[in-house]
Motif scaffolding. Structure first.
Motif, PDB file in Angstrom:
ATOM      1  N   LYS A 165       0.867  -1.177   0.000  1.00  0.00           N
ATOM      2  CA  LYS A 165       0.000   0.000   0.000  1.00  0.00           C
ATOM      3  C   LYS A 165       0.903   1.227   0.000  1.00  0.00           C
ATOM      4  N   ILE A 166       0.721   2.084  -0.997  1.00  0.00           N
ATOM      5  CA  ILE A 166       1.615   3.218  -1.221  1.00  0.00           C
ATOM      6  C   ILE A 166       0.818   4.507  -1.141  1.00  0.00           C
ATOM      7  N   PRO A 187      -4.915  12.602  -4.329  1.00  0.00           N
ATOM      8  CA  PRO A 187      -3.993  12.001  -3.361  1.00  0.00           C
ATOM      9  C   PRO A 187      -4.698  10.895  -2.578  1.00  0.00           C
ATOM     10  N   GLY A 188      -3.917   9.883  -2.164  1.00  0.00           N
ATOM     11  CA  GLY A 188      -4.525   8.801  -1.390  1.00  0.00           C
ATOM     12  C   GLY A 188      -3.569   7.650  -1.179  1.00  0.00           C
ATOM     13  N   LEU A 189      -4.129   6.558  -0.619  1.00  0.00           N
ATOM     14  CA  LEU A 189      -3.386   5.317  -0.363  1.00  0.00           C
ATOM     15  C   LEU A 189      -3.850   4.299  -1.400  1.00  0.00           C
ATOM     16  N   SER A 193      -2.838   5.763 -10.716  1.00  0.00           N
ATOM     17  CA  SER A 193      -3.922   5.418  -9.791  1.00  0.00           C
ATOM     18  C   SER A 193      -4.467   6.658  -9.099  1.00  0.00           C
ATOM     19  N   ALA A 194      -3.598   7.656  -8.905  1.00  0.00           N
ATOM     20  CA  ALA A 194      -4.025   8.924  -8.301  1.00  0.00           C
ATOM     21  C   ALA A 194      -4.516   9.901  -9.362  1.00  0.00           C
ATOM     22  N   ASP A 195      -4.857   9.382 -10.554  1.00  0.00           N
ATOM     23  CA  ASP A 195      -5.364  10.176 -11.685  1.00  0.00           C
ATOM     24  C   ASP A 195      -4.349  11.167 -12.228  1.00  0.00           C
ATOM     25  N   GLY A 196      -3.091  10.892 -11.997  1.00  0.00           N
ATOM     26  CA  GLY A 196      -2.033  11.640 -12.639  1.00  0.00           C
ATOM     27  C   GLY A 196      -1.666  12.943 -11.953  1.00  0.00           C
ATOM     28  N   ILE A 197      -0.635  13.579 -12.513  1.00  0.00           N
ATOM     29  CA  ILE A 197      -0.119  14.847 -12.002  1.00  0.00           C
ATOM     30  C   ILE A 197      -1.020  15.980 -12.479  1.00  0.00           C
ATOM     31  N   VAL A 225       6.070   6.631   0.305  1.00  0.00           N
ATOM     32  CA  VAL A 225       5.297   7.805  -0.092  1.00  0.00           C
ATOM     33  C   VAL A 225       5.863   8.347  -1.406  1.00  0.00           C
ATOM     34  N   VAL A 226       4.994   8.522  -2.393  1.00  0.00           N
ATOM     35  CA  VAL A 226       5.342   9.172  -3.647  1.00  0.00           C
ATOM     36  C   VAL A 226       4.840  10.607  -3.565  1.00  0.00           C
ATOM     37  N   VAL A 227       5.773  11.568  -3.628  1.00  0.00           N
ATOM     38  CA  VAL A 227       5.421  12.977  -3.475  1.00  0.00           C
ATOM     39  C   VAL A 227       5.728  13.726  -4.771  1.00  0.00           C
ATOM     40  N   VAL A 228       4.715  14.314  -5.368  1.00  0.00           N
ATOM     41  CA  VAL A 228       4.883  15.120  -6.571  1.00  0.00           C
ATOM     42  C   VAL A 228       5.057  16.573  -6.149  1.00  0.00           C
TER      43      VAL A 228
END
Length: 544
Positions: free
Chosen positions: A146-147, A156-158, A173-177, A220-223
């Motif tokens: 789970k990321i 944003p989300g898990l 999965s987060a609908d993109g940047i 955590v992936v942070v844009v």
């Protein structure tokens, strides 16, 4: 400037310097009273990479074989033993990184590459079962994880996935940047609050390079926020808003990604510098090193007011294959820059020009049209002439079809011309410096067209005999010699058995023309003229 591998895409400032125009000029910088916000791109120009996230990654989780994937806690290993001892089961990698193999005990597989897993487990099994037991181990499923995806993304989300999935899967999965506020070149991977890796998606978009990542639950992936950007439009292969890191970048760096149209030769740059909007119109080669600040707008254009020409060179030369010269440059100015090799034949330099090839093509077509008209409009007087003319017309029509396929080379003969050095070069000219030759070729209507070592003691008759002699359809009354420098010599049959002196030189082609099979004098004359024109213009003999 753009960071990462995008800086090394092959254009580089070294090539920019090669493209530098010797007569480059720039309009005076214009000051515009009205200022606009630095980040106000023209409407309709997309953010570079914006189409990347359209569901193509989140719908395809990666579960295939990845030899570089390292086994981690929670993975499922499929193990089979057979022979003197049989066993088959799916074994989880426990919190200590082990799988438990009956009769063997714990085997620590965490960190082992997927590609070497089978050999690794087999070695441990062989320590206990010396003989008659074989093992097969493979990764059945990578660990579900789970990321967290956060920052400037649309949702944003898990998100659930596998440790083998790339960050593109989780970003999608987060609908993109968010293209208005998110960065495509500043993405961070955090693990327990520590920076594990930075990702620049331009490397993937341009070169297909994605850094190897193995995510764990809780990563955590942070844009990051969108960086300074430049809008590039006009004569480019991809109009886009391009991001960069730093207070400024250069157009040469931006065009590594956006790629200019091959015909683009000028750049119009509008930007705000120190709260004052500036507009510059520069030759593209000069604009490559121009500083671009956030919000700059660049339009590449194809300006007909060409200030430079591009000349291709090949053959016995060292140095670049193309030269950019100022408009109005002469052949002498180019030759002064060339570095000839030791065996270069500088007396036989060849110049090929597109405009000359076009003129040769037009002249040839005009002659073929006239020949066709002559044949089709001739009126026979008797039935016998009618039959003969029909056969003759079919033969001529076949010849015309073949002749229209000939492609003139557009060679400009510069040999033995004292004014050749002053000749103006044209854009697209090709210069060929041949190797100092030692052979003579015999082509056309001979039994065995070939090349022979030049011997000044041999006559034309000798060379023809060495090529097997004349073919049945050969014109035995005259030969054409095409010299390496593009000049020609026509030799009558009375000189076939004489030494020709300077009229036959190494590198020459002896062209044996076909005999015209026609009873009509005018047709014979017209076809002969066309055959000679094709031979000289294309360096090939067309059979008749």
């Amino acid at each position: 400037m753009i960071t990462g591998k995008v800086r090394n895409l092959g254009l580089g400032l070294g090539l920019v310097a090669t493209l530098a125009c010797q007569t480059a000029f720039a309009l005076e910088t214009q000051l515009v009273d009205d200022t606009v916000p630095a980040e106000q791109p023209p409407s309709g120009v997309p953010v570079f990479g914006q189409p990347l996230f359209q569901g193509g990654f989140k719908d395809q989780p990666f579960s295939g074989f990845n030899p570089d994937y390292r086994i981690t806690i929670g993975d499922q290993i499929n193990l089979q033993l057979w022979g003197a001892y049989s066993f088959s089961a799916s074994l989880p990698v426990d919190p200590k990184g082990n799988i438990f193999v009956p009769e063997v005990g714990p085997v620590h597989v965490a960190g082992v590459k997927n590609g070497t897993l089978n050999d690794f487990v087999l070695r441990h099994v062989k320590r206990v079962f010396k003989n008659n037991v074989q093992a097969y181990a493979n990764l059945e499923a990578s660990q579900p994880v789970k990321i967290f995806v956060t920052g400037y993304v649309n949702n944003p989300g898990l998100y659930n996935g596998f440790s083998s999935d790339s960050i593109l899967y989780y970003l999608d999965s987060a609908d993109g940047i968010d293209p208005k506020s998110g960065s495509f070149i500043d993405i961070k991977i955090l693990r327990q609050g520590k920076l594990m890796q930075r990702v620049n998606l331009y490397n993937f978009l341009v070169e297909g390079i994605m850094p190897p990542l193995q995510l764990r639950s809780g990563d955590v992936v942070v844009v990051g926020a969108r960086k300074g950007s430049v809008t590039v439009d006009g004569a480019v292969q991809q109009a886009a808003q391009m991001e960069f890191i730093g207070p400024y970048t250069q157009l040469g760096e931006i065009l590594l990604v956006s790629k200019p149209d091959p015909q683009a030769n000028f750049a119009r740059i509008t930007q705000v510098v120190n709260d004052v909007q500036q507009a510059n119109y520069l030759p593209l080669a000069e604009a490559m090193t121009a500083r671009l600040y956030p919000g700059a707008q660049v339009e590449l254009v194809r300006d007909n007011d060409v200030q430079s020409i591009l000349i291709k060179v090949s053959g016995e030369l060292d140095g670049p294959a193309t030269y950019v010269l100022p408009y109005g440059a002469t052949l002498e100015e180019l030759l002064a820059q060339l570095r000839f090799r030791e065996n270069a034949d500088q007396k036989s330099i060849q110049l090929y020009r597109k405009s000359v090839a076009i003129k040769q093509r037009v002249a040839l077509d005009r002659s073929l049209d006239a020949l066709q008209m002559e044949v089709l409009t001739r009126q026979p007087n008797t039935d016998l002439e009618k039959t003969a003319q029909k056969d003759n017309a079919l033969m001529i029509q076949n010849f015309i079809r073949q002749a229209r396929k000939a492609e003139p080379r557009g060679q400009v003969v510069i040999a033995d011309n004292p004014n050749a050095a002053e000749m103006l070069l044209e854009d697209g000219d090709e210069i060929v410096v041949p190797l100092r030759a030692s052979t003579v070729s015999i082509v056309g209507e001979v039994i065995f067209p070939t090349s022979l070592v030049f011997n000044k003691k041999r006559t034309l008759e000798n060379y023809i005999d060495l090529a097997g002699g004349f073919a049945n359809n050969a014109n035995r009354s005259e030969l054409v010699i095409l010299h390496l420098d593009g000049t020609i010599s026509r030799i009558d049959d009375k000189d076939f058995d004489n030494r020709l002196g300077d009229r036959l030189r190494p590198g020459d082609e002896i062209m044996v023309m076909p005999k015209i099979q026609s009873s009509e004098l005018q047709v014979t004359k017209d076809v002969t003229e066309i055959l000679y024109r094709i031979a000289v213009g294309t360096a090939a003999v067309l059979s008749f």
